[in-house]
Write a protein that holds these residues in place. Structure first.
Motif, PDB file in Angstrom:
ATOM      1  N   MET A  74       0.844  -1.184   0.000  1.00 27.62           N
ATOM      2  CA  MET A  74       0.000   0.000   0.000  1.00 27.62           C
ATOM      3  C   MET A  74       0.889   1.247   0.000  1.00 27.62           C
ATOM      4  N   GLU A  75       0.484   2.247  -0.763  1.00 28.57           N
ATOM      5  CA  GLU A  75       1.182   3.537  -0.790  1.00 28.57           C
ATOM      6  C   GLU A  75       0.870   4.307   0.499  1.00 28.57           C
ATOM      7  N   PRO A  76       1.695   5.297   0.855  1.00 30.23           N
ATOM      8  CA  PRO A  76       1.448   6.081   2.074  1.00 30.23           C
ATOM      9  C   PRO A  76       0.095   6.793   2.102  1.00 30.23           C
ATOM     10  N   ASP A  77      -0.501   7.058   0.922  1.00 25.06           N
ATOM     11  CA  ASP A  77      -1.802   7.734   0.884  1.00 25.06           C
ATOM     12  C   ASP A  77      -2.987   6.780   0.967  1.00 25.06           C
ATOM     13  N   GLU A 103      -5.561  -2.628   6.191  1.00 27.44           N
ATOM     14  CA  GLU A 103      -6.511  -1.703   6.804  1.00 27.44           C
ATOM     15  C   GLU A 103      -6.068  -1.309   8.214  1.00 27.44           C
ATOM     16  N   GLN A 104      -5.563  -2.264   8.989  1.00 29.22           N
ATOM     17  CA  GLN A 104      -5.071  -1.939  10.332  1.00 29.22           C
ATOM     18  C   GLN A 104      -3.911  -0.954  10.250  1.00 29.22           C
ATOM     19  N   GLU A 109      -1.969   4.603  10.890  1.00 28.24           N
ATOM     20  CA  GLU A 109      -1.286   5.765  10.317  1.00 28.24           C
ATOM     21  C   GLU A 109      -2.215   6.967  10.171  1.00 28.24           C
ATOM     22  N   GLY A 110      -3.455   6.823  10.616  1.00 27.12           N
ATOM     23  CA  GLY A 110      -4.398   7.937  10.597  1.00 27.12           C
ATOM     24  C   GLY A 110      -5.031   8.216   9.244  1.00 27.12           C
ATOM     25  N   LEU A 111      -4.980   7.251   8.332  1.00 22.79           N
ATOM     26  CA  LEU A 111      -5.597   7.458   7.026  1.00 22.79           C
ATOM     27  C   LEU A 111      -7.117   7.390   7.152  1.00 22.79           C
ATOM     28  N   THR A 112      -7.813   8.140   6.320  1.00 22.12           N
ATOM     29  CA  THR A 112      -9.272   8.178   6.377  1.00 22.12           C
ATOM     30  C   THR A 112      -9.929   7.443   5.210  1.00 22.12           C
ATOM     31  N   ARG A 113      -9.092   6.988   4.244  1.00 20.11           N
ATOM     32  CA  ARG A 113      -9.669   6.245   3.129  1.00 20.11           C
ATOM     33  C   ARG A 113      -8.620   5.336   2.508  1.00 20.11           C
ATOM     34  N   LYS A 153     -12.781   3.056  -0.101  1.00 22.88           N
ATOM     35  CA  LYS A 153     -13.439   2.753   1.163  1.00 22.88           C
ATOM     36  C   LYS A 153     -13.084   3.858   2.149  1.00 22.88           C
ATOM     37  N   THR A 154     -14.098   4.414   2.767  1.00 28.42           N
ATOM     38  CA  THR A 154     -13.880   5.417   3.810  1.00 28.42           C
ATOM     39  C   THR A 154     -13.700   4.684   5.137  1.00 28.42           C
ATOM     40  N   LEU A 155     -12.659   5.057   5.850  1.00 24.25           N
ATOM     41  CA  LEU A 155     -12.367   4.439   7.150  1.00 24.25           C
ATOM     42  C   LEU A 155     -12.990   5.304   8.229  1.00 24.25           C
TER      43      LEU A 155
END
Length: 156
Positions: A74-77, A103-104, A109-113, A153-155
């Motif tokens: 997964m990329e950092p974004d 996903e974890q 890392e505080g990502l929202t999507r 997907k929105t987290l």
């Protein structure tokens, strides 16, 4: 059959490349033609190219009984580059374990999507994980047009 996840090591590159080619070339012909499959995973296999790609990403490897059977990155974004499982181990929870790890990690890392470009085969898997289709895409690979879907997907 326990699935063990661990970080990629450069020695894994050859095996992970083989997993990629195996999983693409094992796709049912009702989803992609042989021409499309060969464009997606072109032969001969360029192991050096793939080693460089793996070395440039944070890759998670899934093992069963000490053998690498899948991988994800997964990329950092939050863009999911890869989730691939060897055809001999599909439908045994490998992709699910790798996705859960992604996903974890994203949440930690505080990502929202999360987002992904999903193939015909991968789209139902990502829909089961709560992704929605944003757009259908046409991607040219080696002179052949392939269809995939941008999904998100929105987290919470």
């Amino acid at each position: 059959m326990a699935i063990h996840l661990r970080s990629y090591k450069p020695i894994d590159a050859w095996r992970l490349t083989d997993i990629f080619y195996n999983s693409v070339h094992a796709i049912d012909a009702r989803y992609y033609s042989l021409q499309e499959i060969n464009a997606w995973a072109q032969l001969p296999i360029d192991y050096l190219h793939w080693r460089e790609r793996f070395d440039a990403h944070s890759v998670q490897v899934a093992e069963i009984d000490g053998e690498a059977v899948g991988f994800a990155a997964m990329e950092p974004d939050g863009y999911i580059d890869w989730i691939y499982t060897h055809s001999d181990y599909q439908r045994r929870g490998v992709a699910g374990a790798l996705y859960t790890w992604l996903e974890q990690r994203a949440r930690a890392e505080g990502l929202t999507r999360l987002s992904v470009h999903a193939s015909h085969v991968a789209r139902p898997f990502f829909e089961r994980q709560g992704f929605v289709v944003l757009a259908e895409n046409e991607v040219e690979r080696n002179g052949v047009t392939l269809i995939n879907w941008l999904m998100e997907k929105t987290l919470a």
